[in-house]
Design an enzyme around this catalytic site. Sequence first.
Site, short mmCIF file in Angstrom:
data_model
loop_
_atom_site.label_atom_id
_atom_site.label_comp_id
_atom_site.label_asym_id
_atom_site.label_seq_id
_atom_site.Cartn_x
_atom_site.Cartn_y
_atom_site.Cartn_z
N CYS B 86 4.59 -0.87 -0.59
CA CYS B 86 5.29 -1.42 -1.76
C CYS B 86 6.31 -2.48 -1.32
CB CYS B 86 5.92 -0.28 -2.57
SG CYS B 86 6.36 -0.77 -4.24
N HIS B 202 1.53 4.08 -3.39
CA HIS B 202 2.39 4.96 -2.59
C HIS B 202 1.66 6.21 -2.13
CE1 HIS B 202 6.31 3.03 -3.20
NE2 HIS B 202 5.88 2.68 -4.39
N GLU B 204 2.55 8.19 0.15
CA GLU B 204 3.51 9.26 0.49
C GLU B 204 3.89 10.08 -0.75
OE1 GLU B 204 4.26 6.22 -0.13
OE2 GLU B 204 6.31 5.99 -0.87
#
Lengths: 769, 232
Positions: B86, B202, B204
Site C-alpha cells: 500500500c 493488504h 497482513e
Amino acid sequence: MTATTPVSSSSASPFPGERPVTPAVVKEHNLNDHEYQMILKLLSRTPTLTELGIFSALWSEHCSYKHSKPILRAFPTTGPHVVQGPGENAGVLRLPDGWAVAFKIESHNHPSAVEPYQGAATGVGGILRDVFTMGARPVAVLNSLRLGPLDDPRNRYLFAGIVRGVGDYGNCVGVPTLGGEVSFAPGYSGNPLVNAMCVGLLREKDLIRAAAHGVGNVLLAVGARTGRDGIHGASFASEELSEKSEARRPQVQVGDPFTEKLLLEASLELITSGFIVAIQDMGAAGLTSSSAEMAARGGVGVELDTSLVPVRESGMTPYEILLSESQERMLVVAEPARVAAIQAICEYWELSATPVGRVTDDGLFRVIHDGLTVASIPGQQLVDDCPIYYPKAAESPDTVARRRLAPTVTPPSNEIALERLLDAPSVASKRWVFEQYDSTVQAETAIAPGGDAGVFGVPETSFGIAVTVDCNSRYVALDPYEGGKATVAEAARNIACTGAVPLGITDCLNFGNPEKPEVFFQFREACRGIADACRAFETPVTGGNVSFYNESPTGAIDPTPTIGMIGLLRDLTKRVTSHFSRPGDRIAIIGTTRGHLGGSSYWAEVLSCVGGAPPPIDLLAERQLQRFLAAAANQRLLQSAHDTSDGGLAVALAEACIGGPYANSTIGASLDCAAYGTGLPDDALLFGEDGARLVVSCHPDNSVALEQLAAECQVPLTFVGRVAAASDLSITLRNTIVRWDVARLRQIYMNAIPRRMRQAPLVSPEEGP
Amino acid sequence: MQRVAIVRFPGSNCDHDSLKAAHDAGLDSYYVWHRETDLKQADAVVIPGGFSYGDYLRSGAIARFSPVMSSVQQFALKGGPVLGICNGFQILCEASLLPGALMRNAGLAFLSRPVDVRIERTDTPFTSRYHVGQVIRLPVASGDGRFTAAKETLAELESEHRVVLRYVNAGAIDAEPNPNGSSREIAGICNPARNVVGIMPHPERAADLRTGSTAGADFLRSLAAPAAASAA
C-alpha cells in the site's frame, strides 16, 4: 492554605489592549445576568476579559452540563465490570485476562454544520484523544450521522463532506471504522448531527486518570502548536444555529491526523513509561478546560504562563491562547525531574513538550503572561460552581397529536412497498459510506460494517468485542420514553445478534434548546427510558456527551439520543453474522409479532406518515432474547441472526437474502406465514416493527436444540421456512403469496445512496464554484 | 530464523500488523525507525502501509528522502528482498525502486473493501508458496491505489513477467473487479531482479484464522519457507 478550604481570588490585571468588560461583552460570551452576578460574587470584583473568557468556556453548556446534570444522575453507572464511570475522558469496562476497554462517544454537530469536512474530521480526532489519554490504544471507531433528505443539494454537500472528513482522519491515524448508522429526516436539514465513538483497549493496570497531583509538578503542553482556530468552540456548540453561524466558520478547528498519529504513539509511550502523573486532551475550551479540570479533580491549584505556550503566530493574547481549540494537543502533568525524559520521548515522535505551568497549593486557577497576572480564579469553584438549571418540561401538544396520526394514503402493493423501503436512504445499504472508511487496519476485524454490529478480536486472546451505535430518532420524537428504551434495546439486540453479551453503553444526547419546555421534556423522558433499559440489561452508562441547541432557523432537530454499546464475545470464533448463507437451513422468527405500525419506517417512507405511537418495549423480553442469543451462539446453533427493526420482518428477511456487501451471490428464502401472526393484516405482518424480534437461520440438525433453548429462555420461536438456492424471496400469507427477485432487491438496496450522491456538490451550493 | 526489518515512518499505521504477521509466519521481525540507517542484519525489508508524513505532498513522496531509504536502496540493489504494501508500494515507486506511480482512485474517493486478486507470478521471494493463477481475496484500503505507468513501461512489465498480482472478477456480485481503475488491472509488480515487490492489497490483514482469513499469510511465509522453485 489547603486546597479543600475555599479560597478567594487575588487580583488580576487586564492584558494590555483588551476590551473592558461591559454588559454587551458579557452577553457576547453567552453568560446570562444570573451567571455574571455569580462570577462577580465569586471573584469579589469585576473579571478581566481573560477571566470572562475562561468562565464563558467552562460554564458553557458543553463543558458544564448545566441543564443536564440532574437528569444524568439518574443513569445507572456502576456494575461489576465498571472500572471507570462518567467524569473522566472515557468510560472503562473490565474484560477477561487483565484487559479493559475504554470507550466514549461525542458530538461535533455545530462545526460540521458550517464546515462539514473539518468539523467531522476534528470530531474523530477529539474522540480518539479522549480514549488514548486513558492509556488505551484506539482499536475501533464508529459514527452516527443524521442529515436532511438527499434531494436537497446542500444536504448532499454536507453528507459528502462529513463522510470524507470522518474517513480521511480515521484512515490516516489507522483506526478501523467498524460500524455506524446514517439516517435522513427533514428535521436535520441545516443542523446535521455528527457523533463519533471510539473504542480503545488497554491493560487495566495501565489505566491513567486525568487528575493533577503533587504541588510543584510541571504542566507540559505536548503536540501541535496553539493557533487562533476554534476559539470559543465550546460556546459555539452551546447556542442555536442561525444564518449568522456561517460567520463562525473560522471558529471550526482544522485537523491534522498525521500529528494525531504521532501524538497517539507518544502519549501511549509516556503513559506506559510511568514518567507522568496525568494527561488530558486539550479538547473543548482547550488549555482552559484541560488544566482547570485536571486541577479540580486533583484538588489543587494551577498556574499557567501563557507566554510559554508554543504558538503558531505571534501576537496571540492570553485570552486567545487559553481558549484556542487547536487540535492534536495534550496537557501532561509530571514531576520536574521527569521533564527531560518526557521531552526525549516526544522528540522521538517529532513532537515538542514544553513546560507551561505548575501545580500549586493555593487552589487558584492563575494565568500569567510575561509576568503579568491576567486571571486568578478559585479553581474548584470555577469548575464546580456553574449554576445548575432545572428547566420546565412539558410535552408539546403537537407530539401528542402526532401520536394519534395514521396514514391517509392508499398503500401500494406489498411487493412495491418493500422495494420503496429498500430504496429509502435511511434503510438502504450504507456501503457508499463505509467503503470510504478503512475497516480492516489493525488486522483484528472479524465482522466488518454491513451487519448488525462490528466485531474485532483482542490481540493475542481468544475473545472479541462487539460494537454498535444506534438511535431510532423517529420513535424518540413520537414518544421520548419508549423511544429511549427502544434505542438501548436495539443496540443490545445488535450486539447480541453477533453472539456477544452487552456490557455497557456510552451516550450522545443530541437535542434542541433545553430552555424550551417541549425540548426539555424530550430530554428528560428519553433519559428516563435509557436509564430504565440500562438497568434492565445491566449495561451501565460509562460516560458520554450532551449536545443541546441543535436548532436551525427551521426549528429543533428530532431528539436523537445516540447509544454506543460494547459487548463481549467470549470466543471470537463463535461469532454469528447477519446473512443467510446455506440453502436448506431453517429460518425462524424469534419473538412475538404484533404488527405494530405506529412510528414505523413503512408509514414514514412508504405512506408519508411520520406518526402514530411507536412500539412499547418489553424490557424483560429483550433481556431474555439477549440471553438466548448468547447461549445459542455459544452452542454454535445459529447460522445467522439479524435484528428486526426498521421495515420489520420483510426488510430483515430481504437483507438476510441480499447478503453482505461483497457477497458472491444472493440467496433466496421461502417462508410460510399463513398461520403466523394470527389475524394481522398482511402489511402489519410484513412491515410492523415490534421490539425483541429477530430472524435467524440454523442447520436443520440444530433446529430441535434451538427450539429447546428458546423454550428454556422463555423466548417465542417459530420456524417459518427455509433458505433457498434460487434468488427468490417468497412469503406465503393467509390469502396470497408475495414474491420478490432478490437480485433486483439487492440492486435497489445497494444503489439507493450512490445514485443520489452521484451529483454531490463539492462546494457548498450557496457559495457556487 | 530469517530477520525482517519493518520500516516505520512517522504516519505508518500498518507497522504493528506487518510486524505481527511476520512474526506469525515464523520470522524474526523488528522495527527500524525512519531516521535510522542500520537495517540490523535484515534478511528482508517490509515497508508497511499508512500515511507516511501524512501523505500531504503526494503519497510516499516525502518518505523516500528519509535516511532509512538510502539503506533500503542499497539493500535492494544487492538483491535483498523488499516488500512494499500500500503506502509502502507508493514509497517504492517514489524511490524509483519500482516503475510507475499510484494515482488517485478512479472513483476519486478512499476505498476500503475486499478485492479478488490473481497470483500472476510465484518467482518472487513473497509469492513462492502460491500457485500461478490462484485467486485470493484480500482487503484494499487506499485513496491513491490506481497503478499507472507509461505505455512502454506497461509493455515492459508484461513482457518481463513482472506483474505479480492482478485484480480479477471472481464473483463479488456488484463490486467493480478493478477497484481503483489501475492500468491492466495491476495490483502488484516487481523490479527486473524480482527481489523488490510492491502490492496495493493488504495480505497482513488476512493472516489470522481467528478473524476469518489466512489468504494473505503466504506472502510472509514464502519468505520464511519458500516453496521449491517453480517454472512460473
